[in-house]
Enzyme design. Structure first.
Site, short mmCIF file in Angstrom:
data_model
loop_
_atom_site.label_atom_id
_atom_site.label_comp_id
_atom_site.label_asym_id
_atom_site.label_seq_id
_atom_site.Cartn_x
_atom_site.Cartn_y
_atom_site.Cartn_z
N LYS A 116 33.82 -35.45 -45.40
CA LYS A 116 34.38 -36.05 -44.39
C LYS A 116 35.59 -36.85 -44.39
CE LYS A 116 31.42 -33.95 -41.91
NZ LYS A 116 31.91 -32.64 -41.32
N GLU A 275 36.29 -32.25 -33.59
CA GLU A 275 35.99 -33.28 -32.77
C GLU A 275 36.86 -34.24 -32.74
OE1 GLU A 275 31.09 -32.50 -33.44
OE2 GLU A 275 32.33 -34.33 -34.30
N ARG A 291 31.66 -23.88 -37.66
CA ARG A 291 30.65 -22.85 -37.26
C ARG A 291 30.79 -22.64 -35.53
NH1 ARG A 291 28.12 -27.93 -36.96
NH2 ARG A 291 27.51 -28.52 -34.83
N VAL A 294 26.40 -24.58 -30.54
CA VAL A 294 25.33 -24.50 -29.45
C VAL A 294 25.89 -24.23 -28.15
CG1 VAL A 294 23.27 -25.43 -28.38
CG2 VAL A 294 23.57 -25.84 -30.65
#
Ligand code: MV4
Length: 451
Positions: A116, A275, A291, A294
């Protein structure tokens, strides 16, 4: 295009990938644990291989078994879905070394964004705004104290090997700092085997807004607008929507361009999500997820792209054939994650036999699920049993549709989060679109029936 894709996953996302493969005339291979023998992904795939015994929790993480299954069945690509091996750089590298295409970014890209502090530095170098904070990781307490004083309290100490809410600690003032900093380092070391941490000013009431990006192997990168995922509980998203009620056309362009610059800077290949925390007028890079997520269906509903098909085409070497500038979002989409959990018992999992199942339908209603009447939800996995996604001309129509869809969704047997979600989408704060990531903590009454 590939001949045969192995899906290294289970549940609704395995079915989602199989559906995309069918549309591309690509054959499919399911892998499954013994606990999933009766699952629909096994039934719907052209071929299947058992990769693990009960209790099966770790079957979908067994890299050698999955590679062997691909070789045995002649699969020339592997789709990892989300979770499990989706952001495992070693798995991506192993696929490549085995001459199997990994449907996702390169191992190095997963590693770069998985660390990160490195992701934060790459974002800064690409001109993406970040929260004021340390330059990289910090080892020494003295230096950390100095940085915290400069950026001003409260500060958040984050593990560079963490992410998704794991390995974070907040220090409210200088008196607390030494203790919290040392604790964060020790926790990071024991949880991730890497004690490195970095520091940011803590934003107390942000919204979570993320940009969907796609990059291809020819150097093109585009974005497909944002998703607002501010309704979360303990870093689990519960409701997502696109567009965000907090984002106007100018902010969308700024955040979208920033996300595309970051993807472009690392030559990103595949679907990814950048994000941001949105706080007042500011937006700040938080993390990049490498990725399919969901909540990808809300972006599909407002863009009419099939993101999983795009992932497969990109992995097969095709060029992105459109300009995804996010200016053409159509209507409004909302997703509710339906879990077999009991909100009144601290969201304790409620697995078991589904005795009745009737999903909602009608215009603008989509249900992504792997469950059916007489299916038994095994206790070993994530408790997501369905995603209910609605689309409307505007947010108001989408909200109305979601309300009726939730209230007519019949699932008997396990306790589900449906009644809870029905209360959340009718809450004045959610309807107004003004909530932040602390919303559910402020509204404990929503957890109880008949509030
Ligand atoms: C933050 C933050 C406030 N300030 N960073 C949580 C997940 C991980 N990706 C980073 N997270 C946060 N980082 C700064 N500088 C607040 C959170 C956070 C959060 C972020 C998005 C959605 C829900 C959240 C819940 C708690 C904390």
């Amino acid at each position: 295009m590939f001949k045969k894709v192995l899906i290294a996953n289970r549940g609704e996302i395995a079915l989602r990938v199989i559906r995309a493969c069918r549309e591309l005339s690509v054959e499919t291979v399911a892998v499954y644990s013994e606990a999933d023998r009766e699952s629909l992904h096994v039934r719907f795939a052209d071929d299947d291989v058992c990769i693990g015994p009960a209790p099966a929790r770790h079957s979908y993480l067994r890299i050698p078994h999955i590679i062997a299954a691909a070789e045995l069945t002649g699969a020339d690509a592997i789709h990892p879905g989300y979770g499990f091996l989706a952001e495992n750089a070693e798995f991506a590298d192993t696929c490549k070394a085995s001459n199997i295409a990994f449907i996702g970014p390169t191992g190095d890209q997963i590693r770069q964004m998985g660390d990160k502090a490195t992701a934060r530095r790459l974002a800064q170098e690409a001109g993406v705004p970040t929260v004021p904070g340390s330059k990289g990781t910090i080892d020494e307490l003295e230096e950390a104290l100095e940085v915290a004083r400069e950026i001003q309290y409260p500060v958040i100490i984050k593990a560079t090997a963490g992410g998704g809410g794991k390995g974070m600690r907040i220090a409210r003032d200088a008196d607390q700092f030494a203790q919290v900093f040392t604790l964060a380092q020790n926790e990071a070391l024991s949880a991730f085997g890497n004690g490195s941490v970095y520091i940011e000013r803590f934003l107390g009431a942000p919204r979570h807004v993320e940009i969907q990006v796609l990059g291809d192997s020819h150097g093109n990168a585009v974005h497909l607008g944002e998703r607002d995922c501010s309704v979360q509980r303990r870093h689990q998203k519960l409701i997502e929507e696109s567009p965000s009620p907090a984002v106007d056309a100018d902010l969308r362009t700024e955040m979208g361009d920033a996300a595309v610059r970051l993807a472009g800077a690392i030559g990103y290949v595949g679907a990814g999500t950048v994000e941001f925390l949105v706080d007042g007028d500011g937006h700040y890079f938080m993390e990049m997820n490498t990725r399919i997520q969901v909540e990808h269906p809300v972006t599909e509903m407002v863009t009419s792209f099939d993101l999983v098909k795009e992932q497969i085409r990109i992995a097969a070497g095709e060029k992105i054939g459109f300009r995804g500038d996010g200016r053409r979002l159509r209507g409004h989409a909302i997703e509710c994650r339906i879990n077999a959990e009991d909100p009144e018992r601290n969201f304790q999992p409620s697995p078991g036999l589904i005795t009745a199942f009737h999903p909602p339908g009608g215009p603008g209603v989509r249900v992504d699920t792997h469950v059916y009447a007489a299916y038994t939800v095994p206790p070993f996995y994530d408790s997501l049993i369905a995603k209910l996604i609605v689309h409307g001309h505007d947010r108001e129509e989408a909200l109305t549709r979601m309300g009726h869809a939730l209230d007519s969704f019949i699932i008997e047997g396990p306790t589900t989060t449906i009644p809870f979600l029905s209360r959340v989408i009718r809450h004045p704060g959610f309807i107004a679109g003004t909530i932040d990531t602390n919303f559910l903590e402020r509204e404990p009454d929503l957890l109880r029936a008949r509030s």
